[in-house]
Design an enzyme around this catalytic site. Structure first.
Site, PDB file in Angstrom:
ATOM      1  N   MET A 165     -65.126  30.596 -35.386  1.00 53.88           N
ATOM      2  CA  MET A 165     -64.136  31.325 -34.642  1.00 53.88           C
ATOM      3  C   MET A 165     -63.200  30.081 -33.792  1.00 53.88           C
ATOM      4  O   MET A 165     -62.034  30.223 -33.951  1.00 53.88           O
ATOM      5  CB  MET A 165     -64.575  32.349 -33.476  1.00 53.88           C
ATOM      6  CG  MET A 165     -63.523  32.985 -32.632  1.00 53.88           C
ATOM      7  SD  MET A 165     -62.461  33.736 -33.796  1.00 53.88           S
ATOM      8  CE  MET A 165     -63.106  35.460 -33.879  1.00 53.88           C
ATOM      9  N   GLU A 195     -86.245  31.438 -21.621  1.00 49.78           N
ATOM     10  CA  GLU A 195     -86.098  32.817 -20.757  1.00 49.78           C
ATOM     11  C   GLU A 195     -84.762  33.446 -21.044  1.00 49.78           C
ATOM     12  O   GLU A 195     -84.726  34.734 -21.026  1.00 49.78           O
ATOM     13  CB  GLU A 195     -86.152  32.236 -19.076  1.00 49.78           C
ATOM     14  CG  GLU A 195     -87.404  31.949 -18.769  1.00 49.78           C
ATOM     15  CD  GLU A 195     -87.920  30.369 -18.988  1.00 49.78           C
ATOM     16  OE1 GLU A 195     -87.307  29.707 -19.665  1.00 49.78           O
ATOM     17  OE2 GLU A 195     -88.953  30.045 -18.244  1.00 49.78           O
TER      18      GLU A 195
END
Ligand SMILES: Cc1ncc(C[n+]2csc(CCOP(=O)(O)OP(=O)(O)O)c2C)c(N)n1
Lengths: 185, 562
Positions: free
Chosen positions: B472, B49
């Site tokens: 990152m 979902e």
């Protein structure tokens, strides 16, 4: 400083939760919140007392309240002539020998004794915050067993209206003039 | 005519112009799925979902229309939550429709019952719990209106199973009546005059172009305004594309990984014109020293954003396009030649440090790859990204001259956003070239949607920048934690085989000389394609404003000796 807001909201399930959740999420500290019906069945009215640093905080509260789809109107009545009332029920420890004394105290505040039991009485007092605080202070030495307050409700006097700072709420802006003639907030 | 609640829902969706919904069925929304078969709306069966939520979000951002995602109650709804928060943070208009247990069971901890409206209260613009079929038409009408108007945002409708099944008279509401919800469209003339006064006095003005420019469709009028007043423009991450990157007045991206000359321009400005942006901490650095000498004009549709982070001198609340349209005839031509010269000096200093100035060193650098993809696509593709270093390099080097081609999770920074948002964008623009740039980490968060792309024939090109690190986070550990690498080494599956198992053509690229050919191959191949680039592992995104530092306290890329 305490700011008082009158907020009209749609009378729908869950709206109180939305308002309370907003204050929690944005880290605003509610001192009191009273909610009830109005002259219009589809509208509820909240009186919200919040601790604010200044007008900037008040602006933030108003503008955030308008983010809730169910909020219809927000006024800040802190600086306006307004009637504000709180109601307290105070259960005091008192046998028959002290009832007269309590009755006298209550009368000074135009409070009433609304229940009498063998060893306690319930005093009902209505008024401003300060008045209720005063009543409580006088009853404290007697022995307060239980207390409940409704929280403050407010209504502006006559044709006065509260301040509406949020642009769009009334079409009016919010600005003070500084020397350069420009808004400074 | 009497219709079931489920039929009413689809009737309303058709009337809202919905073409496609992204969803997943389950016990509590089965009546919706049954009724769906009779309506001309395409349903995309997603693999999770969250993927569906990002697809609807990507569709909304690419099309400018409202996206729709669906899930069942309980876990179906909670799987949507990350996607809802992502849409909320970036003001993306998406309507989420969840099934809920029957109204008489609510509160009883029934099977797959979760308080979805409670959970999503702070991450939706508004939400509804529907317990009766006769509420549905009005709620759907309101939900779409709220989602796309004012400051757009996600709206969730939780529909009890009984309300889906029970029948009622279907009456489509002609209009929406919301007593309190009235977004302001224009700012008062007196406020506009104050803004003009500030502009007349300014010697060093800068326009901050935010997401609002794109959302209000103000790109053209912004150009008129900037050109007429001769004011340089710098963009937020989500504002990229709002002003043509190749325009001489365009400076580039501001903020934590913004270009140095943009941040310097902001810090030295005497006037900021903030257009549809919200002074997020990623663009301001510490607020204590933010643009210390600048007066500030803030044009913003959401009054709660005014004075939230930065106190401004002239707030103009309303629709940006309207306000700029009102302002253009009120302003004059101003001379900012000296200011532009100063900025260009800063810019040329930065160019020397740029990674683009590096000589060929036999390695793959993400920034170079982005430039290669930009070259190959003529800068015209729709580009979505995941979150991390590759996202910042894409923002820096995929120069956008056109609006609404840049789809990235800014406010929430949601890893896993890239691939599903690209699939969603494809449904909005099937004729356009679509690329998604992902890291090896983020790609794996929603990689299962590759199958969805195959099932739908979604023509999306996936470029995985594989540095074998959570890049990152690794960079932060390098800079701020003495290079103590903790939980950033990432072993990945063989991406080419993984793609192959999905039936997706794929190639691995390890040498610079293979790059151009691989990109062309991906472009020519129809349907989803995966390119894995084995890139330099320990590269850092520059410039970087450390969290909490002043905006002009940037870590700069060392100048490389040739
Ligand atoms: C769902 C989620 N979890 C964690 C993070 C924190 N985070 C931000 S960037 C990043 C690393 C991303 O690594 P990768 O996908 O390989 O991309 P790279 O930075 O190497 O380009 C992480 C873990 C996040 N943004 N989102």
């Amino acid at each position: 400083m305490q700011y008082t807001f009158i907020t009209l909201v749609e009378n729908k399930p869950g709206v109180l939760n939305r308002v309370a959740s907003l204050f929690r999420r944005r880290n605003f500290n509610i001192e009191s919140l009273a909610v009830g019906r109005t002259e219009r069945p589809e509208v509820s009215r909240m009186t919200i007392v919040v601790d604010c640093q200044g007008d900037m905080d008040a602006h933030k509260i108003e503008a955030n309240l308008y983010k809730l789809v169910n909020v219809i109107d927000v006024q800040d009545v802190t600086q306006q002539p307004a009637v504000t009332r709180d109601l307290a029920l105070i259960k005091v420890k008192a046998g028959p020998e002290r009832r007269a004394e309590i009755n006298n105290l209550a009368e000074i505040f135009r409070a009433r004794i609304v229940d009498v039991a063998a060893d306690s009485v319930i005093v009902e007092v209505t008024g401003t915050e300060e008045k209720i605080e005063g009543m409580i202070e006088l009853l404290r030495p007697v022995g307060i067993m239980e207390m409940v307050r409704t929280g403050q409700v407010a209504m502006t006097r006559g044709a006065y209206e509260g301040t509406r700072r949020t642009p769009g709420a009334t079409g009016g802006g919010w600005r003070d003039e500084d020397e350069s003639g420009l808004a400074e907030y | 005519m009497k219709l079931s609640g489920a039929e009413i829902l689809w009737e309303c969706l058709v009337r809202e112009g919905v073409e496609v919904v992204f969803g997943y069925p389950g016990g509590a929304n089965m009546p919706l799925y049954d009724a769906m078969l009779n309506y001309p709306i395409h349903h995309v069966l997603v693999r999770h979902e969250q993927g569906g939520a990002h697809m609807a979000d990507g569709y909304a951002r690419a099309s400018g229309k409202v996206g729709v995602a669906m899930g069942t109650s309980g876990p179906g709804a909670t799987n949507l939550v990350t996607g809802i928060a992502t849409a909320m943070m970036d003001s993306s208009p998406v309507v989420f429709i969840t099934g809920q247990v029957a109204a008489h069971l609510i509160g009883g901890d029934a099977f797959q019952e979760v308080d979805v409206t409670g959970i999503t209260l702070p991450i939706t613009k508004h939400n509804y719990l529907v317990t009766r079929p006769d509420e549905i038409a009005e709620v759907v009408r309101e939900a779409f209106y709220i989602a796309r108007s004012g400051r757009p945002g996600p709206v969730l409708i939780d529909i009890c199973k009984n309300a889906q099944i029970e029948k009622t008279e279907f009456v489509y509401p002609e209009a929406v009546h919301l007593a309190g919800y009235q977004p302001q469209s224009h700012a008062p003339a007196t406020d506009l005059e104050q803004a003009v006064k500030l502009l007349e006095k300014a010697k060093r003005p800068v326009i901050l172009c935010g997401h609002g420019v794109l959302m209000s469709g103000a790109e053209q009028v912004l150009q008129h305004f900037a050109v007429k007043t001769n004011t340089p423009v710098t963009s937020t991450l989500l504002g990229l594309g709002g002003f043509p990157a190749s325009h001489p007045l365009h400076l580039g991206m501001m903020g934590m990984h913004g270009e140095a000359h943009c941040n310097l321009a902001i810090q030295n400005a005497d006037l900021l014109l903030a257009f549809g942006m919200r002074f997020d901490d990623r663009v301001t650095g510490t607020l204590k020293t933010y643009a210390p000498n600048a007066k500030k004009i803030h044009v913003e549709i959401d009054p709660s954003e005014v004075h939230k982070n930065v106190q401004v001198d002239v707030p103009l609340v309303g629709d940006l396009k309207n306000i700029l349209t009102d302002l253009v005839p009120m302003v004059d031509e101003y001379d900012h030649e000296e200011w532009m010269q100063q900025i260009n000096e800063w810019r040329s200093e930065g160019d020397q440090r740029s990674i683009m100035a590096w000589p060929e060193d036999g390695k793959l650098h993400v920034a170079h790859l982005i430039k290669d993809i930009w070259n190959a696509t003529g800068g015209g593709a729709i580009v979505t990204t995941d979150v991390g270093q590759h996202q910042m390099w894409t923002a820096q080097y995929y120069f956008l001259d056109q609006p609404n081609r840049w789809i990235t999770s800014g406010g929430a920074g949601t890893m896993g956003f890239g691939l599903p948002s690209a699939i969603g964008a494809w449904f909005a623009h099937k004729d356009q070239e679509i690329w998604t740039i992902a890291g090896d980490g983020g790609f794996q968060m929603t990689a299962a949607e590759l199958t969805t792309a195959v099932q739908e024939g979604a023509n999306v090109k996936v470029a995985i920048m594989n540095n074998s690190f959570l890049g990152m986070v690794r960079q932060w550990q390098e800079f701020f934690f003495e290079k103590r690498y903790s939980a950033v080494n990432m072993v990945s599956p063989d991406f080419v085989k993984l793609a192959d198992a999905h039936g997706v053509p794929a190639r691995r690229v390890t040498q610079p000389e293979e790059v151009a050919e691989a990109i062309e191959w991906a472009r020519k191949t129809t349907g989803p394609v995966v390119l894995e680039f084995r890139v330099e592992q320990e590269e850092a995104v520059y410039p970087m404003v450390p969290a909490g530092a002043a905006l002009d306290q940037m870590l700069r890329r060392p100048v490389r000796q040739k």
